[in-house]
Structure formats: C-alpha cells, structure tokens
Design an enzyme around this catalytic site. Sequence first.
Site: not given
Ligand SMILES: Cc1ncc(COP(=O)(O)O)c(C=O)c1O
Length: 306
Positions: A41, A272
């Site tokens: 981010k 994630s």
């Molecule tokens: C841990 C994590 N993974 C993935 C994402 C996904 O990012 P995006 O908002 O660009 O879809 C976020 C977004 O906050 C996140 O906190």
Amino acid sequence: MPVSVLDLIGNTPLIELTRCHDGPGRILAKAEFLMPGGSVKDRAALAILRAARADGRLQPGMPVVEMTSGNMGAGLAVVCAALGHPFIATMSAGNSAARARMMEGLGARVVLVPQVDGAPGQVTGADVTAAADEAQRLAKSESAFYVDQFNATEGIAAHEITGAEILAQADGPLDAFVAAVGTGSTYLGIAKALKAAKPGILCAPVEPEGSEPLAGKPVVKARHMLQGTGYGTVPPHWDAALMDFGLTVTDEDVIDWHRRLATQEGLYVGFSAAANVCAASRLLASGRVARDATVVTVLCDTGLKY
Ligand SMILES: Cc1ncc(COP(=O)(O)O)c(C=O)c1O
C-alpha cells in the site's frame, strides 16, 4: 547516492520461489513487503498524496484522514511524516494491534472502530464500512484531506508501474498473474500493464472461500483470515475485462502457505501473500496453464503486522 525514505517506495525485487513450490512451472513474487510501511500500500499512499498536493486538494501542513486495515495507514503514516502532514487513521478493532502500534509509532493518531459482524483477525465488509463512516466524519470535523482509497484511481495508476517493473524484471515469458483484492489497486494496475504488454497473459483475482463476489458468487462466509482483502463486495473501479477467471483459497490453505513461505523460503510475510502464492501454485498444478508456465504474484505485506 543517498536517497529519501520516499525513494524506498517502488522498485521492489522480483523473487523466484523455488522451495515452497517445486513445480510444475515457476512462481515469481514481487517483494512489496520490503517498502518502508511494510506493504504494497505504500505505492498507493504516495501516489494519492502526491496527486492531491500537485492539484492543491492537499495543502502544506493540512491533516490527512483515512480508513485502513492498517497497511494503507502505515504507508500514509510514512508519507505524511516525510511530507509534514498530521495523519489520523480509522481502523476496525478487528485488525491486528501490531498495525495500530506501527502507525502510532510513525506519529499517527489511530481511532479504533468497534466491529459490526466480524471477529478479531476476521474483518468483514460491514466492519470496513463502519471504519470508513468514522473517517468521513473525522475528515469533516478536522478539515482534513480524505484519502478515500477505494475511490481514488491514483492507486491503480501507481500499480501500472508495478506491472512495468515486473515486465522489466522477469527473465522469460509470463503466463499468468494472480493476486488478492482489497481496493483492487494492486490487481487492476498490474493486470492492466501486463495485459497491455502480453495480451495472452491470464489474470485471476484470489478470493477467500465463501466470499467470492468477483467470481459472481453470493457471499456465504464474510469472515476469513485475509485482512485487507476479500471484503465481499466488488470494488468501485473493478474492470471485469482484466479478469480471466477466479481462484479461491481457504483459511487452512493460508495458514499452511504462510508457514511454508516462512520455513522453506525464509519469507515471513502476511496472509494475503500466502493466499497469493497458494493460488499461484494451485494454478500451475491445475492444467489451466502449460506445465512450464510462469505465474507472477505479489508478497503484499510483512508477517510482523499480525
Ligand atoms: C495485507 C494486504 N494484502 C493485500 C491488499 C490489497 O491491496 P489493494 O487495496 O491494492 O487491492 C491489502 C490492502 O490493504 C492488504 O492490507
């Protein structure tokens, strides 16, 4: 040559994961956790604030407010510290305390918003809406710039650059890209850049089982471990033309791949990131791509945030 903290945002390395997945094919992963806020981010945070400063929406010294799962907040806290803006983050109380600590350590004021229907570590779309409502209220009362990451398109543009970096760093053909989706900035920007350069590349969002609106399914399980993604709604700027099919992971998969990445690759990343690598491995084994295919994905954040 010495650089500024803001120069640490972007240009992350592309890692080949050779131990947690031993074929078929190969997995490449963008090491986004290495940036100063510890997550993907940082790119959106810098891009949105730079654009707002450039067109006058964000004046020097003006406070900044945003709703965050903690990662956008850490990125904004880094950028606000460097550019001299007070920063207030609203976050669901269901996100990990480590995130609040990091933001506060970077000088932010953190307002924790009680959960609506989630549980600690499992933040739902309704929990996020509650935190966003509080952010909007605070932005008005503090006469602050409201970042509004779900609606700001600068985050997507920032990740077209991530996609361009991947194209420059990959040492051979790229066959597919997979990533979990929060605001969609990461997925949409990278998929757009990759599809523009390689029209045949397959792009697939990764969703938690039971919360798969991008795959067109009703949400039957709003709670899952993928903090920051999988909110059970289609993000405002979603572009279905950038999605070839959907991929799904369970909480058990995520726990398993989180451990594999740490113990086999030495990569202590978040859930994630684990979901993304699990989905890449499954795609390679599925027969949907050639046996010698390369799948690229994103290591979204550090495991120290959980
Ligand atoms: C841990 C994590 N993974 C993935 C994402 C996904 O990012 P995006 O908002 O660009 O879809 C976020 C977004 O906050 C996140 O906190």
